[in-house]
Design a protein around this motif. Structure first.
Motif, mmCIF file in Angstrom:
data_model
loop_
_atom_site.group_PDB
_atom_site.id
_atom_site.type_symbol
_atom_site.label_atom_id
_atom_site.label_comp_id
_atom_site.label_asym_id
_atom_site.label_seq_id
_atom_site.Cartn_x
_atom_site.Cartn_y
_atom_site.Cartn_z
ATOM 1 N N ALA A 195 -33.758 19.920 -34.295
ATOM 2 C CA ALA A 195 -33.339 19.116 -33.386
ATOM 3 C C ALA A 195 -33.592 19.183 -32.062
ATOM 4 O O ALA A 195 -33.475 18.289 -30.988
ATOM 5 C CB ALA A 195 -31.959 18.651 -34.116
ATOM 6 N N LEU A 196 -33.745 20.334 -31.617
ATOM 7 C CA LEU A 196 -33.821 20.946 -30.137
ATOM 8 C C LEU A 196 -35.087 21.202 -29.924
ATOM 9 O O LEU A 196 -35.327 21.823 -28.841
ATOM 10 C CB LEU A 196 -32.803 21.867 -30.016
ATOM 11 C CG LEU A 196 -31.269 21.838 -30.238
ATOM 12 C CD1 LEU A 196 -30.462 22.979 -30.085
ATOM 13 C CD2 LEU A 196 -30.713 20.616 -29.545
ATOM 14 N N SER A 197 -36.132 20.884 -30.555
ATOM 15 C CA SER A 197 -37.674 21.102 -30.498
ATOM 16 C C SER A 197 -38.109 20.745 -29.053
ATOM 17 O O SER A 197 -38.972 21.540 -28.559
ATOM 18 C CB SER A 197 -38.581 20.646 -31.439
ATOM 19 O OG SER A 197 -38.374 19.258 -31.350
ATOM 20 N N GLY A 198 -37.618 19.728 -28.338
ATOM 21 C CA GLY A 198 -37.890 19.343 -26.933
ATOM 22 C C GLY A 198 -37.236 20.059 -26.018
ATOM 23 O O GLY A 198 -37.427 19.726 -24.697
ATOM 24 N N VAL A 199 -36.236 20.686 -26.081
ATOM 25 C CA VAL A 199 -35.276 21.609 -25.050
ATOM 26 C C VAL A 199 -36.162 22.717 -24.666
ATOM 27 O O VAL A 199 -36.710 23.524 -25.542
ATOM 28 C CB VAL A 199 -34.067 22.037 -25.667
ATOM 29 C CG1 VAL A 199 -33.253 22.853 -24.949
ATOM 30 C CG2 VAL A 199 -33.163 20.706 -26.208
ATOM 31 N N GLU A 200 -36.211 22.788 -23.268
ATOM 32 C CA GLU A 200 -36.991 23.663 -22.767
ATOM 33 C C GLU A 200 -36.013 25.068 -22.358
ATOM 34 O O GLU A 200 -36.720 26.181 -22.297
ATOM 35 C CB GLU A 200 -37.694 23.203 -21.316
ATOM 36 C CG GLU A 200 -38.951 22.173 -21.670
ATOM 37 C CD GLU A 200 -39.445 21.768 -20.374
ATOM 38 O OE1 GLU A 200 -39.096 22.183 -19.589
ATOM 39 O OE2 GLU A 200 -40.317 20.826 -20.374
ATOM 40 N N GLY A 201 -35.012 24.947 -22.206
ATOM 41 C CA GLY A 201 -34.131 25.837 -21.735
ATOM 42 C C GLY A 201 -33.910 26.828 -22.777
ATOM 43 O O GLY A 201 -34.127 26.769 -24.174
ATOM 44 N N ALA A 202 -33.371 28.090 -22.565
ATOM 45 C CA ALA A 202 -33.003 29.145 -23.525
ATOM 46 C C ALA A 202 -32.022 28.966 -24.546
ATOM 47 O O ALA A 202 -30.871 28.275 -23.957
ATOM 48 C CB ALA A 202 -32.838 30.582 -22.748
ATOM 49 N N LEU A 203 -32.252 29.303 -25.573
ATOM 50 C CA LEU A 203 -31.402 28.712 -26.783
ATOM 51 C C LEU A 203 -31.077 30.152 -27.400
ATOM 52 O O LEU A 203 -31.737 31.069 -27.703
ATOM 53 C CB LEU A 203 -32.005 27.873 -27.661
ATOM 54 C CG LEU A 203 -32.070 26.523 -27.192
ATOM 55 C CD1 LEU A 203 -32.765 25.657 -28.499
ATOM 56 C CD2 LEU A 203 -30.852 25.686 -26.661
ATOM 57 N N ALA A 204 -29.672 30.273 -27.794
ATOM 58 C CA ALA A 204 -29.344 31.519 -28.632
ATOM 59 C C ALA A 204 -28.554 31.117 -29.988
ATOM 60 O O ALA A 204 -28.260 29.811 -30.034
ATOM 61 C CB ALA A 204 -28.061 32.431 -27.735
ATOM 62 N N VAL A 205 -28.700 32.023 -30.910
ATOM 63 C CA VAL A 205 -28.008 31.815 -32.295
ATOM 64 C C VAL A 205 -26.722 32.619 -32.120
ATOM 65 O O VAL A 205 -26.751 33.795 -32.024
ATOM 66 C CB VAL A 205 -28.967 32.028 -33.374
ATOM 67 C CG1 VAL A 205 -29.531 33.376 -33.327
ATOM 68 C CG2 VAL A 205 -28.329 31.755 -34.671
ATOM 69 N N ASP A 206 -25.676 32.272 -32.645
ATOM 70 C CA ASP A 206 -24.424 33.141 -32.542
ATOM 71 C C ASP A 206 -23.837 33.038 -34.084
ATOM 72 O O ASP A 206 -22.980 32.231 -34.667
ATOM 73 C CB ASP A 206 -23.517 32.479 -31.675
ATOM 74 C CG ASP A 206 -22.341 33.233 -31.572
ATOM 75 O OD1 ASP A 206 -22.137 34.221 -32.183
ATOM 76 O OD2 ASP A 206 -21.573 32.816 -30.374
ATOM 77 N N THR A 207 -24.276 34.197 -34.779
ATOM 78 C CA THR A 207 -23.815 34.542 -35.996
ATOM 79 C C THR A 207 -24.112 35.875 -36.378
ATOM 80 O O THR A 207 -24.892 36.542 -35.624
ATOM 81 C CB THR A 207 -24.363 33.496 -37.185
ATOM 82 O OG1 THR A 207 -24.181 33.962 -38.436
ATOM 83 C CG2 THR A 207 -25.832 33.576 -37.009
ATOM 84 N N GLN A 208 -23.226 36.492 -37.219
ATOM 85 C CA GLN A 208 -23.632 37.820 -37.578
ATOM 86 C C GLN A 208 -24.047 38.017 -39.088
ATOM 87 O O GLN A 208 -24.407 38.915 -39.787
ATOM 88 C CB GLN A 208 -22.467 38.738 -37.774
ATOM 89 C CG GLN A 208 -21.666 38.736 -36.288
ATOM 90 C CD GLN A 208 -20.423 39.812 -35.998
ATOM 91 O OE1 GLN A 208 -20.536 40.685 -36.910
ATOM 92 N NE2 GLN A 208 -19.737 39.530 -35.089
#
Length: 474
Positions: A195-208
Motif C-alpha cells: 500500500a506504500l509503494s508510492g512512498v519515496e521516504g525510508a520505511l522500517a519494519v518493526d518486529t522480531q
C-alpha cells in the motif's frame, strides 16, 4: 543614525530607558503622541518628521494605520517597531544590521527571520555533513543530524495507513517505522508495504518475528530489531535484500549480536543498547550508550509514552540526552493522545541539537520548543484608572438568543460553527465570529460575548492539539 521614536505617555519611561541604553550607537528622539502609542495617526507622524532630519521612524508594532503616504512625501522610511515596549532593546540591538519590515511588527519579523536563518543553517550543515552510511539517501551517523524514526504501531490495523505515513513524513519524520504485533501475519506485512509503494521516504519494519521480517524485505529499508533469536533465521535474507538493521542485546550482549549480524553479511548496522523508562532504570541504562559501538539508536518514544507529562519538554530533554551520548537515530511515537505531535516536536528538538555545535547550551538558537511558557515575560506599565468595581457573579439564568443557538466544534484544523443547519468554517475565531455576525446568526450582546469565548477556546484547542468541548472546561 537619527531615529524618531513616537510613543504614548503610558510607555514613555520604558522607551526613554531603552533609548538611553543605545545613545552611543544612535541619536534617538522620543516623542509622546498621546496616551497610547498604537493610536498614532499619519498626520501626527508627518508633523513630527517635519521637526528634524531623520534617517528613519520606528512606530509601535501595534499601529494599524498605513504610513506609506507619509514615507513617500517625506522620504523617511517608516518601520514597525515591536508590539511591546519591553521588547524595544532587542530591536535596537540589531537595528543597524538587520532591516525591519514596514508592515510586520519588529519582534515578530525578527523572530521569523531568526527561525528562517536557523533552518537554513540546519539544512546547510546536513548537506555538508559526512555519514556512517545512508538509508534511502537519508544520512545516518557521522556528523549528520540525528534522524527521527516515527513508529506506527499495529500498522496492519490502520484504516488509512498511507495517510498516516504521509502525515508522519510531513511532520518531520526521516524514517517511518511500521510496527506489527503478535497477531500479524506475513500477508498483513506484504499488504501494508504494498500500500506504500508510492512512498519515496525510508520505511522500517518493526518486529522480531523472522517470518514477518522476511515478508517486509521487498520494500523495508531498515529492520527493527535483530538479536541472537532471529539472526540465524533471517540475517542472511536481510543482508541479501540490502536492508540496514537495528541490533539489540537479549541473552547475548549487543557486541556479540552485532558480530553475528556482520557475519550474516549485514553491512549497515545500528546499535540499540535499550533505553529504559523512568522508574525502570532510565539513568542506569544510559551507561550502555557510552560503551556501545556507533551509530546508535535511542528509543525515546517509550520513555515519553510511559510518563504522564507534556511531551514537548520531555522530547527536548531526551533529544539532548541522545545528543550527548552520540545517537544517530532517535525513536518517537504518537501511540497515545498525550503524545500527539511528538514527531514534529522531536524533529524540532533534533534540529536544536544540530545547532549546538558552537554553543554550550541549546538556548537562543532561533528555534525552540516553547509552547506554553514565555521566554521573556512582558513588563508593560500598569493600567491607569480612577475607579475600580469588583465584578459580581454572572447571573445563573440564561437568556437565549431568539435567533437560535450556535453549535461549535473542531474538524481537523478548522473551527466549525453551525446555526440552523448552516455551517461556517474557518481557521481563526475572528473570521468565524464576524461571518456569523454578518449573516445575522446572533442578536444579543451576551450571546456575542459567549460565542467569542467559545470560538477562541476552539482555536486554542487546535493550536495546542487538544480536544474541544463546547461549554466544557479547557
Amino acid at each position: 543614525m537619527r531615529i524618531l521614536l513616537p510613543t504614548g505617555s503610558a510607555t514613555v519611561a520604558i522607551v526613554k530607558a531603552a533609548a538611553r541604553r543605545f545613545r552611543d550607537r544612535y541619536e534617538i528622539d522620543v516623542a509622546v503622541t498621546g496616551d497610547v502609542a498604537s493610536f498614532l495617526a499619519p498626520d501626527a507622524l508627518r508633523r513630527l518628521l517635519a521637526t528634524g532630519k531623520y534617517d528613519m521612524a520606528l512606530v509601535s508594532g501595534m499601529c494599524t494605520a498605513s504610513f506609506s503616504d507619509v514615507e513617500r512625501e517625506t522620504g523617511v522610511p517608516v518601520y514597525r517597531g515591536p508590539r511591546h515596549a519591553a521588547d524595544l532593546p532587542l530591536v535596537l540591538s540589531v537595528l543597524d544590521r538587520v532591516p525591519l519590515s514596514r508592515t510586520v511588527p519588529a519582534d515578530e519579523f525578527l523572530a521569523e527571520t531568526r527561525r528562517e536563518e536557523a533552518c537554513r543553517r540546519v539544512s546547510l550543515r546536513e548537506t555538508e555533513a559526512d555519514a556512517d552510511f545512508t538509508i534511502r539517501s537519508t544520512k545516518i551517523g557521522g556528523g549528520s543530524r540525528m534522524k527521527v524514526l516515527a513508529e506506527i504501531m499495529d500498522a496492519h490495523k490502520r484504516e488509512d495507513l498511507l495517510a498516516d505515513v504521509r502525515r508522519f513524513f510531513a511532520g518531520g519524520a526521516d524514517i517511518v517505522d511500521l510496527g506489527f504485533g503478535f497477531d500479524a501475519t506475513p500477508d498483513d506485512v506484504v499488504r501494508c508495504f504494498s500500500a506504500l509503494s508510492g512512498v519515496e521516504g525510508a520505511l522500517a519494519v518493526d518486529t522480531q518475528d523472522p517470518s514477518l521480517i522476511a515478508a517486509a524485505l521487498s520494500r523495508a529499508d531498515l529492520v527493527l530489531s535483530l538479536h541472537e533469536g532471529n539472526i540465524p533465521a533471517v540475517g542472511e535474507a536481510v543482508a541479501a535484500a540490502g536492508a540496514a538493521a537495528v541490533v539489540v542485546p537479549r541473552e547475548r550482549t549487543i557486541q556479540e549480536n552485532l558480530a553475528a549480524a556482520r557475519s550474516a553479511g549485514i553491512c549497515r548496522l545500528i546499535a540499540d543498547p535499550l533505553l529504559q523508562p523512568v522508574g525502570s532504570g532510565l539513568t542506569g541504562s544510559l551507561a550502555g550508550f557510552h560503551e556501545a559501538p556507533r551509530p546508535l539508536f535511542f528509543g525515546a518514544g517509550n520513555v515519553v509514552e510511559l510518563l504522564d507529562a507534556d511531551s514537548p519538554g520531555a522530547n527536548a530533554l531526551l533529544a539532548g540526552m541522545a545528543h550527548e551520548v552520540g545517537a544517530a537515530v532517535i525513536f518517537t511515537s504518537e501511540h497515545s493522545d498525550k503524545t500527539r505531535g511528538s514527531v514534529a516536536e522531536m524533529r524540532r528538538a533534533c534540529e536544536m541539537m544540530a545547532l549546538m555545535t558552537d554553543r554550550p547550551y541549546p538556548k537562543d538558537l532561533g528555534i525552540d520548543l516553547l509552547v506554553l511558557k514565555e521566554k521573556r515575560r512582558r513588563r508593560e506599565p500598569p493600567l491607569a484608572y480612577d475607579v475600580i468595581v469588583d465584578a459580581p457573579p454572572a447571573p445563573d439564568e440564561i437568556v437565549y438568543d431568539p435567533l437560535g443557538c450556535v453549535r461549535i466544534g473542531v474538524e481537523g484544523e478548522y473551527i466549525v460553527a453551525v446555526h440552523r443547519g448552516r455551517a461556517v468554517r474557518g481557521r481563526n475565531w475572528e473570521d468565524v465570529f464576524y461571518t456569523l455576525l454578518s449573516n445575522g446568526s446572533l442578536s444579543r450582546l451576551d450571546h456575542a460575548a459567549y460565542l467569542g469565548k467559545e470560538l477562541f477556546k476552539a482555536e486554542i484547542a487546535i493550536r495546542l492539539k487538544r480536544s474541544f468541548e463546547q461549554d466544557g472546561p479547557f
